[in-house]
Motif scaffolding. Structure first.
Motif, PDB file in Angstrom:
ATOM      1  N   THR A 232       0.915  -1.116  -0.043  1.00  0.00           N
ATOM      2  CA  THR A 232       0.109  -0.046  -0.060  1.00  0.00           C
ATOM      3  C   THR A 232       0.819   1.270  -0.072  1.00  0.00           C
ATOM      4  O   THR A 232       1.582   1.602   1.251  1.00  0.00           O
ATOM      5  CB  THR A 232      -0.850   0.042   1.516  1.00  0.00           C
ATOM      6  OG1 THR A 232      -2.011  -0.985   1.064  1.00  0.00           O
ATOM      7  CG2 THR A 232      -1.628   1.333   1.400  1.00  0.00           C
TER       8      THR A 232
ATOM      9  N   GLY B 187       0.962   4.419   2.605  1.00  0.00           N
ATOM     10  CA  GLY B 187       0.456   3.480   3.927  1.00  0.00           C
ATOM     11  C   GLY B 187       0.196   4.291   5.276  1.00  0.00           C
ATOM     12  O   GLY B 187      -0.536   4.012   6.121  1.00  0.00           O
TER      13      GLY B 187
ATOM     14  N   THR C 230      -5.960   3.767   6.178  1.00  0.00           N
ATOM     15  CA  THR C 230      -5.320   2.547   6.444  1.00  0.00           C
ATOM     16  C   THR C 230      -5.870   1.484   7.320  1.00  0.00           C
ATOM     17  O   THR C 230      -6.188   0.272   7.096  1.00  0.00           O
ATOM     18  CB  THR C 230      -3.700   2.544   6.480  1.00  0.00           C
ATOM     19  OG1 THR C 230      -3.179   3.345   5.364  1.00  0.00           O
ATOM     20  CG2 THR C 230      -3.120   1.320   6.562  1.00  0.00           C
TER      21      THR C 230
ATOM     22  N   LEU D  60       1.718  -7.293   4.432  1.00  0.00           N
ATOM     23  CA  LEU D  60       0.980  -6.106   4.111  1.00  0.00           C
ATOM     24  C   LEU D  60       2.267  -5.053   4.299  1.00  0.00           C
ATOM     25  O   LEU D  60       2.659  -4.993   5.180  1.00  0.00           O
ATOM     26  CB  LEU D  60       0.057  -5.794   4.894  1.00  0.00           C
ATOM     27  CG  LEU D  60      -0.682  -4.195   4.786  1.00  0.00           C
ATOM     28  CD1 LEU D  60      -1.127  -4.183   3.099  1.00  0.00           C
ATOM     29  CD2 LEU D  60      -1.866  -4.045   5.690  1.00  0.00           C
ATOM     30  N   TRP D  61       2.694  -4.327   3.139  1.00  0.00           N
ATOM     31  CA  TRP D  61       3.798  -3.345   3.399  1.00  0.00           C
ATOM     32  C   TRP D  61       3.089  -1.925   3.061  1.00  0.00           C
ATOM     33  O   TRP D  61       2.265  -1.836   2.144  1.00  0.00           O
ATOM     34  CB  TRP D  61       4.833  -3.561   2.229  1.00  0.00           C
ATOM     35  CG  TRP D  61       5.691  -4.801   2.343  1.00  0.00           C
ATOM     36  CD1 TRP D  61       5.483  -6.102   2.268  1.00  0.00           C
ATOM     37  CD2 TRP D  61       7.144  -4.700   2.635  1.00  0.00           C
ATOM     38  NE1 TRP D  61       6.317  -6.995   2.436  1.00  0.00           N
ATOM     39  CE2 TRP D  61       7.418  -6.285   2.656  1.00  0.00           C
ATOM     40  CE3 TRP D  61       8.219  -3.951   2.597  1.00  0.00           C
ATOM     41  CZ2 TRP D  61       8.867  -6.671   2.936  1.00  0.00           C
ATOM     42  CZ3 TRP D  61       9.354  -4.226   2.905  1.00  0.00           C
ATOM     43  CH2 TRP D  61       9.843  -5.676   3.041  1.00  0.00           C
ATOM     44  N   LEU D  62       3.294  -1.329   4.270  1.00  0.00           N
ATOM     45  CA  LEU D  62       2.968   0.203   4.252  1.00  0.00           C
ATOM     46  C   LEU D  62       4.220   1.072   3.779  1.00  0.00           C
ATOM     47  O   LEU D  62       4.968   1.141   4.423  1.00  0.00           O
ATOM     48  CB  LEU D  62       2.305   0.362   5.512  1.00  0.00           C
ATOM     49  CG  LEU D  62       1.266  -0.559   5.998  1.00  0.00           C
ATOM     50  CD1 LEU D  62       0.706   0.077   7.450  1.00  0.00           C
ATOM     51  CD2 LEU D  62       0.055  -0.472   4.989  1.00  0.00           C
TER      52      LEU D  62
ATOM     53  N   ASP E 148       5.372   4.916   2.503  1.00  0.00           N
ATOM     54  CA  ASP E 148       5.214   6.377   2.518  1.00  0.00           C
ATOM     55  C   ASP E 148       6.522   7.172   2.232  1.00  0.00           C
ATOM     56  O   ASP E 148       7.483   6.505   2.090  1.00  0.00           O
ATOM     57  CB  ASP E 148       4.526   6.749   3.872  1.00  0.00           C
ATOM     58  CG  ASP E 148       3.365   7.960   3.698  1.00  0.00           C
ATOM     59  OD1 ASP E 148       3.707   8.953   2.947  1.00  0.00           O
ATOM     60  OD2 ASP E 148       2.283   7.513   4.102  1.00  0.00           O
TER      61      ASP E 148
ATOM     62  N   LEU F 136       3.019   7.197   9.331  1.00  0.00           N
ATOM     63  CA  LEU F 136       3.367   6.095   8.988  1.00  0.00           C
ATOM     64  C   LEU F 136       3.450   4.940  10.253  1.00  0.00           C
ATOM     65  O   LEU F 136       2.931   3.866  10.262  1.00  0.00           O
ATOM     66  CB  LEU F 136       4.323   5.617   7.933  1.00  0.00           C
ATOM     67  CG  LEU F 136       4.726   4.342   7.496  1.00  0.00           C
ATOM     68  CD1 LEU F 136       3.743   3.580   6.568  1.00  0.00           C
ATOM     69  CD2 LEU F 136       5.997   4.395   6.600  1.00  0.00           C
TER      70      LEU F 136
ATOM     71  N   GLY G 174       1.147   2.383  11.316  1.00  0.00           N
ATOM     72  CA  GLY G 174       1.542   1.048  11.220  1.00  0.00           C
ATOM     73  C   GLY G 174       1.323   0.338  12.637  1.00  0.00           C
ATOM     74  O   GLY G 174       1.161  -1.117  12.723  1.00  0.00           O
TER      75      GLY G 174
ATOM     76  N   ILE H 198       2.939  -7.145   9.302  1.00  0.00           N
ATOM     77  CA  ILE H 198       3.019  -5.590   8.774  1.00  0.00           C
ATOM     78  C   ILE H 198       4.424  -4.975   8.512  1.00  0.00           C
ATOM     79  O   ILE H 198       5.240  -5.145   9.614  1.00  0.00           O
ATOM     80  CB  ILE H 198       1.973  -4.921   9.744  1.00  0.00           C
ATOM     81  CG1 ILE H 198       0.780  -5.489  10.108  1.00  0.00           C
ATOM     82  CG2 ILE H 198       2.087  -3.490   9.204  1.00  0.00           C
ATOM     83  CD1 ILE H 198      -0.249  -5.222   8.834  1.00  0.00           C
TER      84      ILE H 198
ATOM     85  N   LEU I  37       6.783  -1.795   7.528  1.00  0.00           N
ATOM     86  CA  LEU I  37       6.757  -0.365   7.250  1.00  0.00           C
ATOM     87  C   LEU I  37       8.005   0.183   6.721  1.00  0.00           C
ATOM     88  O   LEU I  37       9.033  -0.202   7.166  1.00  0.00           O
ATOM     89  CB  LEU I  37       6.348   0.385   8.591  1.00  0.00           C
ATOM     90  CG  LEU I  37       5.649  -0.039   9.856  1.00  0.00           C
ATOM     91  CD1 LEU I  37       5.516   0.892  10.900  1.00  0.00           C
ATOM     92  CD2 LEU I  37       4.033  -0.217   8.877  1.00  0.00           C
TER      93      LEU I  37
ATOM     94  N   SER J  52     -11.626   1.575   1.469  1.00  0.00           N
ATOM     95  CA  SER J  52     -10.587   0.753   1.676  1.00  0.00           C
ATOM     96  C   SER J  52     -11.554  -0.870   1.483  1.00  0.00           C
ATOM     97  O   SER J  52     -10.930  -1.730   1.168  1.00  0.00           O
ATOM     98  CB  SER J  52      -9.972   0.764   3.187  1.00  0.00           C
ATOM     99  OG  SER J  52      -9.476   2.033   3.293  1.00  0.00           O
TER     100      SER J  52
END
Length: 446
Positions: A10, A13, A18, A37-39, A41, A49, A53, A69, A71, A318
Motif C-alpha cells: 500500500t 500507507g 489504512t 502487508l507493506w505500508l 510512505d 506511517l 503501522g 506488517i 513499514l 478501503s
C-alpha cells in the motif's frame, strides 16, 4: 498468484484510511490470505506511517492471524514480488489541497478536490508520480495488479491506460459503494438485495437501473427521492443540497452526489463560500479531523478501526478495495463498479478510455458490462468531462502549458478562457514545487 498467501503493498500507507484497509483484510482472511502487508510512505509522512503501522500491528495481533506488517520509506524494496499494489497517496499533502480549494474561490469558481480547477491540479501533480510507480512495478512485480484509489481516480486510470508501463490497472472509488448503500437504506433493505447498473465516469457516474431482488425498481426509487425520503447517498465531503424534485423526475436515473457541482453550480458555490467564511475550506476541516484521528490512533490500547474514521468523507474506500482484491484472487465473477478500459461498453466513449462502470470481476480482471449508450440527456456532459480528462492527462504527461489552459477552459465549472488563464497561472505558481514538468528549461520545452 500464490494460493498459500499473498503480498500486498500500500503506497501512501500512512493514510488515515489504512486502518479500514487492515480491517478489510482481517475480516476476509479466510478467503484472502494476506501474509505480508507493506505500508510505504515518503519521509514527510514517516511519523503518520509509524502511528498507523503500530495500530495495524495491534489490529492484526488482536485478530490472531499470521499477517506481517512491514513499514518502509523504500518503495522499490516493498514492491519486489508483490501480488497487489494499492495507491492512496496525496502529492503535496493536504496543504496542496487547501490551495486547490481556496484559489478558484477568489475568481468566483468552485474550488473542489476532484472537480474543476482543483481536480485539474490534483491530476497534474499526481499522474507523473503514479506513472513512476507503474514503471517500478513493471520491473519489480510485473504480474501484480495496481488498484488505484488516489483521486482523481478516473484521470489517474486514464493516464495509466494510455501511458502506464503495466496493463493490470483498476481504478476504484467509494461513490458507487456509498450510492448502493444509500439506496438500500432508502428502501429499508439489506444491501445484498440491491443491484445498480452504474455507468459514466469517476465522480460523474449514473445509476441507470436499480433492481431489488432482481426486479427493476428505478421508477419507484425516483418517486422515493422526490417524495422527501432522505437519500443518505452523499458523502461527508459534499454539501447535501436537496435536488429540484421535478428535475430528478425528468432525469429518470440516479445521479451521483458530485453531479450537484454541474447541475446546482451556483448553489454549490454559494454553500462553499459560506462554509469557507465559517470554517475554512473542506481541506482545512479534514486537517482537523485527521489530527483527531491520529491522536486516537496513537492510543496503545486501540486495536480496532475507530468509528470516527467515517467522518473523513472516504468511508468504504478501503473495504471496496479488499472486496475487489478478493474477487480477483478468488475469481468470483461477481459484479462491482470500477474504473477500467471502456472496450465498447459505453458506445459514445472511446474504447481505450477509462470509464466507471459495473463489471464482472474475474481473475483476469474486470469485464465491463455493455450498456450501449448513455441516455441523451446526460451523454453530452459525460463526453465534455471525458474531453477535459483526456486533455488534462496530456498536460500532466507533457508539461504543456497550452494543453493545461485548454483543459481548464473546457471544464464546465470554469466560466471563461480569461478566468481559466488567471486561475491556471496562479495555481501553477502556487504548486510549482510539485509540477517540475511545467518548469523545465525553455530549450527542453519547445
Amino acid at each position: 498468484m500464490k494460493k498459500d498467501g499473498i503480498k500486498v503493498v500500500t503506497i501512501g500507507g500512512g493514510s488515515s484510511y489504512t486502518p479500514e484497509l487492515v480491517e478489510g483484510f482481517i475480516k476476509r482472511y479466510h478467503e484472502l490470505p494476506v501474509r505480508e502487508l507493506w505500508l510505504v510512505d515518503i519521509p514527510e509522512g514517516e511519523e503518520k506511517l509509524k502511528i498507523v503501522g503500530e495500530l495495524a500491528k495491534r489490529m492484526v495481533k488482536k485478530a490472531g492471524i499470521p499477517m506481517e506488517i512491514h513499514l518502509t520509506l523504500d518503495r522499490r524494496e516493498a514492491l519486489k514480488g508483490a501480488d497487489f499494489v494499492t495507491t492512496q497517496l496525496r502529492v503535496g499533502l493536504l496543504d496542496a489541497r487547501i490551495k486547490d480549494e481556496k484559489i478558484p474561490l477568489k475568481y468566483g469558481v468552485i474550488g473542489q478536490e476532484t472537480n474543476g480547477p482543483g481536480g485539474l491540479f490534483k491530476a497534474l501533480r499526481t499522474i507523473p508520480v503514479i506513472l513512476d510507480i507503474a514503471k517500478d512495478m513493471a520491473e519489480l512485480c510485473p504480474d501484480a495488479w495496481l488498484i488505484n484509489f488516489t483521486n482523481p481516480a478516473g484521470m489517474v486510470t486514464e493516464a495509466l491506460l494510455r501511458y502506464g508501463a503495466i496493463k493490470k490497472v483498476i481504478g476504484l472509488c467509494n461513490v458507487p459503494v456509498g450510492m448502493h448503500m444509500g439506496v438500500a437504506k432508502m428502501l429499508g433493505v439489506q444491501s445484498q438485495r440491491v443491484r445498480i447498473d452504474f455507468a459514466g465516469l469517476n465522480h460523474m457516474v449514473f445509476g441507470l437501473n436499480v433492481y431489488l431482488d432482481g426486479e427493476k425498481i428505478t421508477d419507484k426509487l425516483i418517486e422515493l427521492m422526490t417524495g422527501g425520503t432522505p437519500s443518505g447517498i452523499t458523502p461527508a465531503n459534499i454539501p447535501d443540497l436537496e435536488w429540484e424534485k421535478d428535475f430528478i423526475k425528468a432525469l429518470g436515473i440516479l445521479p451521483c452526489p458530485y453531479h450537484r457541482y454541474y447541475y446546482q453550480t451556483s448553489k454549490m458555490l454559494e454553500q462553499e463560500l459560506e462554509s469557507f467564511q465559517k470554517e475554512g475550506t473542506r481541506a482545512e476541516v479534514v486537517k482537523k479531523i485527521e489530527e483527531e484521528l491520529f491522536e486516537l490512533y496513537k492510543d496503545p490500547n486501540l486495536d480496532i478501526k475507530p468509528p470516527q474514521l467515517e467522518k473523513r468523507g472516504g468511508a468504504y474506500y478501503s473495504d471496496a478495495a479488499c472486496n475487489l482484491i478478493s474477487s480477483i484472487y478468488n475469481d468470483k465473477g461477481d459484479i462491482q463498479p470500477v474504473n477500467t478500459r471502456n472496450n465498447g461498453a459505453i458506445a459514445s466513449i472511446p474504447d481505450e478510455s477509462a470509464v466507471e462502470i459495473s463489471c464482472v470481476i474475474t481473475k483476469e480482471g474486470p469485464k465491463p458490462i455493455a450498456i450501449g449508450d448513455l441516455p441523451i440527456p446526460v451523454r453530452g456532459l459525460v463526453q465534455q468531462i471525458k474531453s477535459f480528462e483526456r486533455v488534462t492527462v496530456e498536460a500532466a504527461v507533457t508539461g504543456d502549458y497550452h494543453k493545461a489552459l485548454l483543459a481548464m477552459t473546457i471544464n464546465p465549472l470554469v466560466p471563461s478562457d480569461t478566468i481559466a488563464k488567471q486561475i491556471l497561472d496562479e495555481m501553477l505558481e502556487a504548486h510549482k514545487e510539485y509540477l517540475p514538468q511545467f518548469f523545465k528549461p525553455k530549450s527542453d520545452n519547445q
